[in-house]
Every structure is written in C-alpha cells, then in structure tokens.
Design a protein around this motif. Structure first.
Motif, short mmCIF file in Angstrom:
data_model
loop_
_atom_site.label_atom_id
_atom_site.label_comp_id
_atom_site.label_asym_id
_atom_site.label_seq_id
_atom_site.Cartn_x
_atom_site.Cartn_y
_atom_site.Cartn_z
N UNK A 44 0.83 -1.21 0.00
CA UNK A 44 0.00 0.00 0.00
C UNK A 44 0.86 1.26 0.00
N UNK A 45 1.98 1.21 0.73
CA UNK A 45 2.87 2.37 0.77
C UNK A 45 3.49 2.62 -0.60
N UNK A 101 7.54 14.49 -0.43
CA UNK A 101 6.71 13.78 0.54
C UNK A 101 6.64 14.50 1.89
N UNK A 102 7.02 15.78 1.92
CA UNK A 102 7.00 16.51 3.19
C UNK A 102 5.59 16.70 3.74
N UNK A 103 4.61 16.73 2.86
CA UNK A 103 3.24 17.01 3.31
C UNK A 103 2.36 15.77 3.37
N UNK A 104 2.96 14.61 3.23
CA UNK A 104 2.19 13.36 3.30
C UNK A 104 1.68 13.16 4.72
N UNK A 105 0.39 12.93 4.85
CA UNK A 105 -0.20 12.69 6.17
C UNK A 105 -1.02 11.40 6.18
N UNK A 106 -0.67 10.48 5.32
CA UNK A 106 -1.40 9.23 5.22
C UNK A 106 -1.12 8.33 6.42
N UNK A 107 -2.14 7.64 6.88
CA UNK A 107 -1.99 6.69 7.98
C UNK A 107 -1.14 5.49 7.60
N UNK A 108 -0.83 5.37 6.32
CA UNK A 108 0.05 4.29 5.88
C UNK A 108 1.46 4.43 6.44
N UNK A 109 1.81 5.67 6.82
CA UNK A 109 3.16 5.95 7.29
C UNK A 109 3.11 6.36 8.77
N UNK A 110 3.46 5.45 9.68
CA UNK A 110 3.43 5.80 11.10
C UNK A 110 4.37 6.96 11.40
N UNK A 176 9.06 -1.38 3.08
CA UNK A 176 8.46 -2.07 4.23
C UNK A 176 8.74 -1.37 5.55
N UNK A 177 9.80 -0.56 5.63
CA UNK A 177 10.13 0.12 6.88
C UNK A 177 9.79 1.61 6.85
N UNK A 178 9.11 2.06 5.82
CA UNK A 178 8.87 3.50 5.64
C UNK A 178 7.97 4.07 6.75
N UNK A 179 8.25 5.32 7.11
CA UNK A 179 7.47 6.01 8.13
C UNK A 179 7.55 7.51 7.85
N UNK A 180 6.90 8.31 8.68
CA UNK A 180 6.96 9.77 8.54
C UNK A 180 7.75 10.33 9.72
#
Length: 267
Positions: A44-45, A101-110, A176-180
């Motif tokens: 999904x990410x 991707x500075x403004x990404x606020x998706x729940x996909x990225x903890x 697989x390890x991506x986050x915000x």
C-alpha cells in the motif's frame, strides 16, 4: 489472468518474509514480490508513493493477488545499468524524494517523533550495556534537536541496493520500513557505518557535524527498536541477535566520544 501463470526468469532473493523474482507475465518482464499477508503494508505504501512522486520514480504496482496466505504484487521491471552511483547522487536523489513527501499525512506511514523515540528507548534499554544505557539517559534530551529538522516520508532502510539507475533516471525500491519523520534519518542510516563524515557530505546534507552525529544516534536506536517491534508482533521467530549486537556496537562507538571529537574528515 491469474498470476499463477507467470514464468520465473530469475529468483533475486528468497527469504521467509519476502521472495523477489524477475518474471515474465503476458509477454513482458516484471518484478514479482511476495510477502506474508499480515506484512502487506509495504504494498500500500509503494502504491501510494508511485502515484504521488515524480522523479525519482517509484515502481508502479500492476497487480496484487493473494495466494495461499501470501500477497503477491507485480511491479515495473527496472533494468539497472550497474554503474556505480556516487554518494552525491544518493543524497540528491533521496533529497528529491523527501521534498515530494514533506506534506504526506497518510496513515500508511506511522509517525516517528521525539515521543516515539523516548517510548522506544524505554522498551530497548534492557538490551543495552549498563554504561551505554546510563550515558544515553543523560543525552536523550539533546536528541530532540533532530526532530526539529525537515520531516517527510522516510524510507527507513536506505542502503545502496535501494536505488537503481538507468540512463540517468533513478528508482527507489522497498518501503516495508517506511514512516513519517525527520528526513535526515535516511542519510544517517546510509552513513551509519562510517567513522568519519567528510565536510563535503555534511555540506550536501545541509547539517552541521553535531546534528548529524545526533541523527546517527537516533537512527541506531530506531533500528534496534524496529527489531524489537518486529519480534513483538511475531512476524518471525528469528531473534535478530547479530543485528541488534551490531547496532549496539554502533551506539557504543558513537557515544564513545562527543560530537566535538567526531570531527569531519577532510575531502
């Protein structure tokens, strides 16, 4: 058409948690990756990022299918030209990804913020030698500086193998390890094993040596925390002993001298 009808050309990796192959499907080459169904957040990410990023490119996902408890996803085949990519290109290419991707606020990225670091430290401190644990407890407040820097989607496992190039175009793979969190943590991971960081690298990163020193400490702590989280969620029975030992040794090296002693090397 079912993915069961693909033809394997070459197996790139085959681990319990992921299998990656070059395959032929409908007369074209693709990369086919499979993971346990419970470990499919990376799909999904990647799909999200492929739709929201320009250059560097993220491989598009063409088909997803569940087969016998595993998620299979078919993505663009990237023909790497196997040319050595310079550190400068790694930094600039990843910087372009972070900027998008500075403004990404998706729940996909903890979200990984200073509170998350403190919580993580409380969970992993029993894995650390007593002297190191005490030293980190006195220094952890100063690590908050890292979390005042630019935030974006962070790849989370940024190593040379994650960037593929062909004719001046670049693709980033494996999320697989991506986050915000703080963008600098990707660069900290990339240079974590280096004892000294050159002035030219620090200049490209746009940080001073002390801040980057702190970022590398944060990243080493985060990686140990990731291994603990992975085991707690029972994604595998593997205990990550050698990996944790390696990052503890890195922390001991980083904490063994103040950042003032860890001077950048000349070019």
């Amino acid at each position: 058409m079912s993915l069961k009808k693909y033809r394997t050309i070459k197996v790139i990796q085959d681990y319990p948690l992921s299998r990656v192959e070059i395959v032929e499907w409908r007369g074209k080459k693709y990369i086919l990756k499979s993971v346990p169904k419970i470990w499919d957040a990376q799909i999904k990410r990647q799909d999200y990022l492929a739709k929201h990023c320009q250059e560097p490119f993220i491989p598009r996902i063409h088909r997803i299918q569940t087969i016998k408890g595993r998620k299979f996803f078919l993505m663009d085949f990237i023909q790497s030209d196997n040319q050595r990519i310079s550190d400068e290109t790694y930094i600039k290419t990843l910087g372009a990804f972070h900027a998008q991707t500075t403004k990404v606020k998706s729940k996909l990225f903890p979200v990984y913020d200073f509170s998350a670091l403190k919580h993580e430290f409380s969970k992993i401190n029993t894995l650390l030698p007593t002297k190191l644990r005490k030293l980190l407890k006195t220094e952890v407040k100063g690590l908050e500086d890292v979390f005042r820097l630019q935030t974006s989607v962070v790849h989370g496992d940024w190593v040379r193998a994650q960037l593929m190039g062909n004719k001046g175009k670049y693709w980033i793979i494996d999320f697989e390890m991506a986050f915000y969190g703080p963008s600098i943590l990707d660069h900290a991971h990339f240079f974590l094993g280096q004892k000294t960081i050159s002035r030219s690298i620090l200049s490209l990163l746009g940080v001073d040596k002390q801040t980057f020193h702190k970022a590398r400490i944060v990243e080493a702590l985060r990686k140990i925390g990731w291994f603990v989280w992975f085991m707690e969620n029972k994604f595998t029975t593997y205990k990550f002993g050698p990996e944790i030992k390696e990052y503890v040794a890195t922390l001991e090296r980083l904490m063994g001298g103040s950042s003032s002693k860890d001077s950048p090397s000349p070019d």
